[in-house]
Design a protein around this motif. Structure first.
Motif: not given
Length: 118
Positions: A85-89
């Motif tokens: 989720q933190l990767q924003k992909t």
């Protein structure tokens, strides 16, 4: 903003009971209506599994070990989910599983596994 929930469920396969009378435990992750089920390498007496509580019961040494392992697996899958989720992909259940297993997710590889040059 659309919120997508990750569901983690542990299930036993009563149809695969071994000679000792133990059934294998599987983990099933569901995200955005996609499922990924995989074996976790633990076996349990089917009469000791409480599906509604997702725990082994009654408390004995083997069941306590199983419950602690299930808790650990669930925490590691949640960590993998938060990392993605933190990767924003965009990601799916397969990527969550690979992240949980510690497999690298380099998508710049071709069919032979070699890195493609620009």
């Amino acid at each position: 903003m659309e919120i997508n929930k990750l569901n983690i469920l542990f299930v036993i396969s009563k149809s695969r009971i071994n000679k000792v009378g133990l059934a294998p435990l599987f983990c099933r992750i569901t995200y955005q209506d996609e499922r990924k089920q995989f074996a976790i390498g633990l076996f349990i007496n089917p009469s000791h599994w409480q599906n509604t509580k997702q725990k082994a019961h009654p408390p004995n040494e083997h069941n306590k070990f199983i419950n602690s392992q299930l808790s650990l697996i669930k925490n590691e899958i949640n960590q993998a989910f938060l990392f993605l989720q933190l990767q924003k992909t965009d990601f799916d259940t397969e990527k969550i599983y690979k992240q949980y297993k510690g497999e690298t997710q380099n998508e710049d590889k071709d069919i032979n596994g070699c890195i493609q040059l620009p």
